[in-house]
Design a protein around this motif. Structure first.
Motif, PDB file in Angstrom:
ATOM      1  N   GLY A 213      17.552  -1.367  21.789  1.00 24.03           N
ATOM      2  CA  GLY A 213      16.884  -0.707  22.911  1.00 24.03           C
ATOM      3  C   GLY A 213      16.580  -1.635  24.069  1.00 24.03           C
ATOM      4  N   GLY A 214      17.044  -2.873  23.974  1.00 22.43           N
ATOM      5  CA  GLY A 214      16.796  -3.848  25.034  1.00 22.43           C
ATOM      6  C   GLY A 214      15.586  -4.716  24.748  1.00 22.43           C
ATOM      7  N   VAL A 215      15.381  -5.697  25.606  1.00 22.97           N
ATOM      8  CA  VAL A 215      14.297  -6.673  25.477  1.00 22.97           C
ATOM      9  C   VAL A 215      13.180  -6.299  26.446  1.00 22.97           C
ATOM     10  N   ASP A 216      11.997  -6.022  25.909  1.00 29.85           N
ATOM     11  CA  ASP A 216      10.854  -5.671  26.761  1.00 29.85           C
ATOM     12  C   ASP A 216      10.137  -6.904  27.297  1.00 29.85           C
ATOM     13  N   CYS A 217      10.091  -7.939  26.483  1.00 30.26           N
ATOM     14  CA  CYS A 217       9.417  -9.172  26.895  1.00 30.26           C
ATOM     15  C   CYS A 217      10.241 -10.354  26.417  1.00 30.26           C
ATOM     16  N   TYR A 218      10.551 -11.262  27.343  1.00 35.11           N
ATOM     17  CA  TYR A 218      11.249 -12.497  26.979  1.00 35.11           C
ATOM     18  C   TYR A 218      10.351 -13.673  27.304  1.00 35.11           C
ATOM     19  N   PHE A 219       9.989 -14.438  26.275  1.00 34.10           N
ATOM     20  CA  PHE A 219       9.190 -15.651  26.443  1.00 34.10           C
ATOM     21  C   PHE A 219      10.158 -16.816  26.461  1.00 34.10           C
ATOM     22  N   ASP A 220      10.388 -17.368  27.641  1.00 34.51           N
ATOM     23  CA  ASP A 220      11.466 -18.331  27.880  1.00 34.51           C
ATOM     24  C   ASP A 220      10.938 -19.757  27.833  1.00 34.51           C
ATOM     25  N   ASN A 221      11.355 -20.486  26.806  1.00 34.28           N
ATOM     26  CA  ASN A 221      11.005 -21.900  26.696  1.00 34.28           C
ATOM     27  C   ASN A 221      12.181 -22.815  26.994  1.00 34.28           C
ATOM     28  N   THR A 222      13.348 -22.261  27.346  1.00 29.83           N
ATOM     29  CA  THR A 222      14.552 -23.077  27.406  1.00 29.83           C
ATOM     30  C   THR A 222      15.253 -23.096  28.753  1.00 29.83           C
ATOM     31  N   CYS A 223      15.402 -21.934  29.396  1.00 36.61           N
ATOM     32  CA  CYS A 223      16.325 -21.796  30.531  1.00 36.61           C
ATOM     33  C   CYS A 223      17.754 -21.944  29.982  1.00 36.61           C
ATOM     34  N   SER A 227      18.955 -18.199  27.926  1.00 35.20           N
ATOM     35  CA  SER A 227      18.292 -17.258  28.827  1.00 35.20           C
ATOM     36  C   SER A 227      19.304 -16.376  29.545  1.00 35.20           C
ATOM     37  N   ASP A 228      20.463 -16.922  29.875  1.00 40.12           N
ATOM     38  CA  ASP A 228      21.507 -16.104  30.505  1.00 40.12           C
ATOM     39  C   ASP A 228      21.887 -14.935  29.596  1.00 40.12           C
ATOM     40  N   ALA A 229      21.961 -15.199  28.280  1.00 46.75           N
ATOM     41  CA  ALA A 229      22.328 -14.140  27.333  1.00 46.75           C
ATOM     42  C   ALA A 229      21.245 -13.067  27.269  1.00 46.75           C
ATOM     43  N   VAL A 230      19.977 -13.476  27.307  1.00 48.29           N
ATOM     44  CA  VAL A 230      18.884 -12.502  27.236  1.00 48.29           C
ATOM     45  C   VAL A 230      18.881 -11.610  28.471  1.00 48.29           C
ATOM     46  N   MET A 231      19.209 -12.164  29.618  1.00 52.04           N
ATOM     47  CA  MET A 231      19.167 -11.391  30.862  1.00 52.04           C
ATOM     48  C   MET A 231      20.081 -10.168  30.817  1.00 52.04           C
ATOM     49  N   GLY A 232      21.127 -10.239  30.028  1.00 49.18           N
ATOM     50  CA  GLY A 232      22.036  -9.105  29.917  1.00 49.18           C
ATOM     51  C   GLY A 232      21.518  -7.993  29.028  1.00 49.18           C
ATOM     52  N   ARG A 233      20.350  -8.198  28.386  1.00 48.87           N
ATOM     53  CA  ARG A 233      19.817  -7.207  27.455  1.00 48.87           C
ATOM     54  C   ARG A 233      18.443  -6.683  27.872  1.00 48.87           C
ATOM     55  N   ILE A 240       9.449 -11.191  32.003  1.00 49.19           N
ATOM     56  CA  ILE A 240       9.967 -12.490  31.587  1.00 49.19           C
ATOM     57  C   ILE A 240       8.950 -13.552  31.984  1.00 49.19           C
ATOM     58  N   THR A 241       8.512 -14.324  31.006  1.00 48.37           N
ATOM     59  CA  THR A 241       7.609 -15.433  31.265  1.00 48.37           C
ATOM     60  C   THR A 241       8.383 -16.741  31.117  1.00 48.37           C
ATOM     61  N   ILE A 242       8.434 -17.516  32.191  1.00 47.21           N
ATOM     62  CA  ILE A 242       9.115 -18.816  32.156  1.00 47.21           C
ATOM     63  C   ILE A 242       8.074 -19.867  31.825  1.00 47.21           C
ATOM     64  N   CYS A 243       8.124 -20.345  30.586  1.00 49.28           N
ATOM     65  CA  CYS A 243       7.146 -21.313  30.114  1.00 49.28           C
ATOM     66  C   CYS A 243       7.715 -22.727  30.068  1.00 49.28           C
ATOM     67  N   VAL A 260      20.784 -13.938  38.383  1.00 51.56           N
ATOM     68  CA  VAL A 260      20.107 -12.924  37.581  1.00 51.56           C
ATOM     69  C   VAL A 260      19.548 -11.791  38.429  1.00 51.56           C
ATOM     70  N   HIS A 261      19.773 -11.821  39.730  1.00 50.74           N
ATOM     71  CA  HIS A 261      19.146 -10.839  40.613  1.00 50.74           C
ATOM     72  C   HIS A 261      19.525  -9.401  40.250  1.00 50.74           C
ATOM     73  N   ARG A 262      20.795  -9.181  39.912  1.00 45.09           N
ATOM     74  CA  ARG A 262      21.249  -7.818  39.626  1.00 45.09           C
ATOM     75  C   ARG A 262      20.574  -7.266  38.372  1.00 45.09           C
ATOM     76  N   GLN A 263      20.479  -8.115  37.315  1.00 45.22           N
ATOM     77  CA  GLN A 263      19.823  -7.656  36.091  1.00 45.22           C
ATOM     78  C   GLN A 263      18.358  -7.319  36.346  1.00 45.22           C
ATOM     79  N   LEU A 264      17.679  -8.146  37.116  1.00 40.55           N
ATOM     80  CA  LEU A 264      16.275  -7.885  37.433  1.00 40.55           C
ATOM     81  C   LEU A 264      16.131  -6.605  38.248  1.00 40.55           C
ATOM     82  N   LEU A 265      17.040  -6.411  39.171  1.00 42.16           N
ATOM     83  CA  LEU A 265      16.988  -5.208  40.018  1.00 42.16           C
ATOM     84  C   LEU A 265      17.192  -3.940  39.194  1.00 42.16           C
TER      85      LEU A 265
END
Length: 332
Positions: A213-223, A227-233, A240-243, A260-265
């Motif tokens: 069903g997709g990712v509702d929250c991504y806690f990003d510790n890596t970049c 992270s590119d793979a998560v953006m597609g889901r 998205i929290t960039i930690c 990542v602009h298109r995925q965010l949009l």
């Protein structure tokens, strides 16, 4: 009285290595008005120390060469000329990699009051790591019951706490970690519903399988590529929290990845940077909740302790190689 200090002797570019540090013995100065002398017992090793050591734009100025490496530490007050601290108090703060920290009392972060729990927890689950997980997930990501939460470096000191807090809030959790041992940790110790080994699996395909069903929250510790793979889901309304940016070891030139602009949009998603210092007035709230969960057995933590100051020069490099199996701490 001698003070063993681990000094930043040379400026690194990227991850600091043993060659960038020197160990020195210096006399402990006389204590002055308003000052506190702390005999440290444990030093923290954190990903943020890479940025503190480098001469690059950051939220804190670089550590001056020839001074003790900036680091969180915990220890015992052995002398005080400050009204808020007395001999015998256990305190925590940015005391640095040194056995005897003479500091202005106002610069100490806090007295450690959770005396029924190991004092080293003040540097991990009850310190920077645990409070970062608490506010980064609950405030920045704003998780709600039923969310699918994906966490990178999911077996690390921050990520392991994020996954467990998300479970306590009724979320489905998917951790991303490196290697079979850390994946097993995610599942058996840190209660993740699923875990992905980015070293041996196709992360994008695994996310499609574990997050239909997709990712509702991504806690990003890596970049980086994870992270590119998560953006597609991303699910609609994803947060998205960039930690942290552990996958990027050098910033000159600035690494260029997929836009990542298109995925965010399309997902109407929100991406936000997070620093725990923005929540300094609420840290006691987080520590209280985390300590209660620890006492009740609802939260677990693992520590990887190196014995002796001589291990400090190589500890940051060890952390970035992913060789630690828990919160990395130096016992002194």
């Amino acid at each position: 009285m001698q003070n063993t200090q681990v000094l930043l002797a040379r400026r690194p570019v990227g991850v600091p290595a043993p060659s960038h540090f020197e160990i020195a013995e210096t006399p402990v100065p006389e204590i002055g008005p308003g000052q506190v002398l702390v005999r440290t017992t444990h030093w923290s090793v954190d990903p943020a120390m890479r940025g503190w050591a480098n001469d690059v734009p950051n939220y804190s100025p670089p550590v001056p060469l020839g001074t003790p490496m900036r680091a969180f530490a915990v220890g015992d007050v052995i002398a005080s000329r400050h009204p808020n601290y007395a001999e015998g108090d256990v305190v925590e703060g940015l005391l640095g990699w040194q056995t005897h920290a003479l500091v202005e009392g106002d610069l100490i972060a806090r007295k450690v009051t959770e005396t029924d729990l190991p004092r080293s927890y003040a540097l991990g689950i009850l310190g920077l790591n645990g409070t970062t997980a608490y506010f980064g997930l609950l405030e920045s990501c704003g998780v709600t019951e039923g969310d699918t939460v994906v966490v990178s470096t999911a077996a690390g000191a921050v990520g392991s706490a994020v996954g467990q807090i998300a479970k306590l809030r009724g979320c489905r959790t998917v951790g991303i970690a490196g290697g079979p041992e850390k994946v097993a940790q995610c599942l058996s110790e840190f209660q993740y519903d699923a875990a992905i080994d980015y070293k041996s699996e196709d992360v994008e395909a695994a996310l499609a399988r574990h997050c239909p069903g997709g990712v509702d929250c991504y806690f990003d510790n890596t970049c980086g590529p994870i992270s590119d793979a998560v953006m597609g889901r991303l699910a609609q309304g994803a947060r998205i929290t960039i930690c942290g940016t552990a996958a990027v070891t050098e910033w000159d030139p600035v690494p260029m990845g997929p836009r990542v602009h298109r995925q965010l949009l399309v997902a109407r998603a929100r991406m936000q940077g997070f620093l725990i210092f923005d929540y300094k007035d609420r840290l006691a709230e987080a520590r209280s909740a985390l300590a209660d969960w620890l006492r009740a057995g609802q939260l677990t933590t693992r520590e990887h302790i190196l014995d002796g100051p001589e291990h400090a020069p190589g500890a940051i490099e060890m952390l970035y190689r992913g060789e630690n199996r828990g919160k990395l701490i130096i016992a002194v």
